[in-house]
Design a protein around this motif. Structure first.
Motif, PDB file in Angstrom:
ATOM      1  N   LEU A 178      16.532   3.616 -17.418  1.00 40.10           N
ATOM      2  CA  LEU A 178      17.468   2.735 -16.731  1.00 40.10           C
ATOM      3  C   LEU A 178      18.902   3.230 -16.892  1.00 40.10           C
ATOM      4  N   LYS A 179      19.217   3.794 -18.057  1.00 38.27           N
ATOM      5  CA  LYS A 179      20.559   4.352 -18.305  1.00 38.27           C
ATOM      6  C   LYS A 179      20.861   5.461 -17.302  1.00 38.27           C
ATOM      7  N   VAL A 180      19.917   6.390 -17.150  1.00 38.66           N
ATOM      8  CA  VAL A 180      20.129   7.521 -16.249  1.00 38.66           C
ATOM      9  C   VAL A 180      20.101   7.061 -14.789  1.00 38.66           C
ATOM     10  N   LEU A 181      19.184   6.154 -14.476  1.00 38.09           N
ATOM     11  CA  LEU A 181      19.035   5.683 -13.098  1.00 38.09           C
ATOM     12  C   LEU A 181      20.299   5.027 -12.574  1.00 38.09           C
ATOM     13  N   PHE A 182      20.975   4.255 -13.428  1.00 37.66           N
ATOM     14  CA  PHE A 182      22.170   3.538 -12.999  1.00 37.66           C
ATOM     15  C   PHE A 182      23.463   4.178 -13.498  1.00 37.66           C
ATOM     16  N   GLY A 183      23.372   5.291 -14.240  1.00 37.85           N
ATOM     17  CA  GLY A 183      24.560   6.005 -14.691  1.00 37.85           C
ATOM     18  C   GLY A 183      25.435   5.196 -15.630  1.00 37.85           C
ATOM     19  N   MET A 184      24.815   4.546 -16.608  1.00 37.55           N
ATOM     20  CA  MET A 184      25.564   3.674 -17.519  1.00 37.55           C
ATOM     21  C   MET A 184      25.692   4.316 -18.895  1.00 37.55           C
ATOM     22  N   PRO A 185      26.724   3.972 -19.628  1.00 37.07           N
ATOM     23  CA  PRO A 185      26.803   4.366 -21.037  1.00 37.07           C
ATOM     24  C   PRO A 185      25.765   3.579 -21.847  1.00 37.07           C
ATOM     25  N   LEU A 186      25.533   4.016 -23.078  1.00 37.34           N
ATOM     26  CA  LEU A 186      24.492   3.405 -23.908  1.00 37.34           C
ATOM     27  C   LEU A 186      24.740   1.922 -24.182  1.00 37.34           C
ATOM     28  N   ARG A 187      25.985   1.537 -24.448  1.00 34.67           N
ATOM     29  CA  ARG A 187      26.258   0.126 -24.745  1.00 34.67           C
ATOM     30  C   ARG A 187      26.001  -0.761 -23.532  1.00 34.67           C
ATOM     31  N   GLN A 188      26.368  -0.289 -22.355  1.00 31.21           N
ATOM     32  CA  GLN A 188      26.084  -1.057 -21.136  1.00 31.21           C
ATOM     33  C   GLN A 188      24.579  -1.132 -20.895  1.00 31.21           C
ATOM     34  N   THR A 189      23.879  -0.049 -21.192  1.00 32.99           N
ATOM     35  CA  THR A 189      22.430  -0.028 -21.025  1.00 32.99           C
ATOM     36  C   THR A 189      21.779  -1.087 -21.891  1.00 32.99           C
ATOM     37  N   THR A 190      22.250  -1.207 -23.130  1.00 33.14           N
ATOM     38  CA  THR A 190      21.712  -2.215 -24.040  1.00 33.14           C
ATOM     39  C   THR A 190      21.877  -3.612 -23.447  1.00 33.14           C
ATOM     40  N   GLY A 191      23.046  -3.921 -22.937  1.00 34.42           N
ATOM     41  CA  GLY A 191      23.288  -5.221 -22.320  1.00 34.42           C
ATOM     42  C   GLY A 191      22.471  -5.432 -21.058  1.00 34.42           C
ATOM     43  N   PHE A 192      22.315  -4.371 -20.268  1.00 33.33           N
ATOM     44  CA  PHE A 192      21.553  -4.455 -19.024  1.00 33.33           C
ATOM     45  C   PHE A 192      20.085  -4.745 -19.312  1.00 33.33           C
ATOM     46  N   VAL A 193      19.503  -3.999 -20.250  1.00 38.38           N
ATOM     47  CA  VAL A 193      18.093  -4.206 -20.609  1.00 38.38           C
ATOM     48  C   VAL A 193      17.905  -5.591 -21.214  1.00 38.38           C
ATOM     49  N   GLU A 194      18.861  -6.016 -22.026  1.00 36.93           N
ATOM     50  CA  GLU A 194      18.795  -7.356 -22.619  1.00 36.93           C
ATOM     51  C   GLU A 194      18.754  -8.427 -21.528  1.00 36.93           C
TER      52      GLU A 194
END
Length: 154
Positions: free
Chosen positions: A62-78
């Motif tokens: 999901l991080k790579v798919l949406f081009g997000m930094p790791l902290r944003q990825t954590t919030g997105f998955v949450e």
């Protein structure tokens, strides 16, 4: 000899045209509740891992798919897990950073312009697109390339 002029198209069915434009922005992500998010005990001495390789790979995909930094990825998955009604703990950014260095993932190139269906189930991650459909219809290679806990179709 007449000069060339571009073809002019005229939309005649506006409701279906608007529906098609809206579907371009559609996003569906499914999590299988049977997915192994927390790994079984490894039987080794020391601290056990809190998250399975499939969980780390799902977050990093999901991080790579949406081009997000790791902290944003954590919030997105949450937020995705909360929307799905799953009470799984989400790996923090330092866990994702540390585990991405040792996680072996090999993605094959996927051509085509059709939609990409990303399925997350109990076996890991599987991307299914026109390549798999063509292989089944025209008799190409029907085997998927297994990579750890993830399966990808070309």
């Amino acid at each position: 000899m007449s000069s060339w002029s571009p073809t002019k198209y005229q939309t005649k069915n506006w409701p279906s045209y608007n529906t098609a434009l809206k579907q371009r922005g559609s996003l569906s992500i499914w999590f299988d509740p049977e997915m192994t998010w927390e790994p079984p005990p490894s039987g080794k001495r020391g601290v056990q891992q809190d998250y399975s390789d499939a969980a780390i790979q799902a977050c990093l995909t999901l991080k790579v798919l949406f081009g997000m930094p790791l902290r944003q990825t954590t919030g997105f998955v949450e937020s995705l897990l909360r929307l799905a009604g799953l009470d799984w703990a989400v790996p923090d950014y330092s866990t994702l950073s540390r585990r991405q260095k040792t996680l072996h993932v090999s993605l094959s190139y996927r051509g085509g312009t059709g939609p990409l269906n990303l399925l997350i189930d109990s076996t890991g991650i599987k991307s299914k697109g026109e390549g798999e459909w063509n292989a089944r219809k025209h008799g190409g290679s029907k085997s998927n390339q297994a990579i750890g806990t993830a399966v990808y179709a070309a």
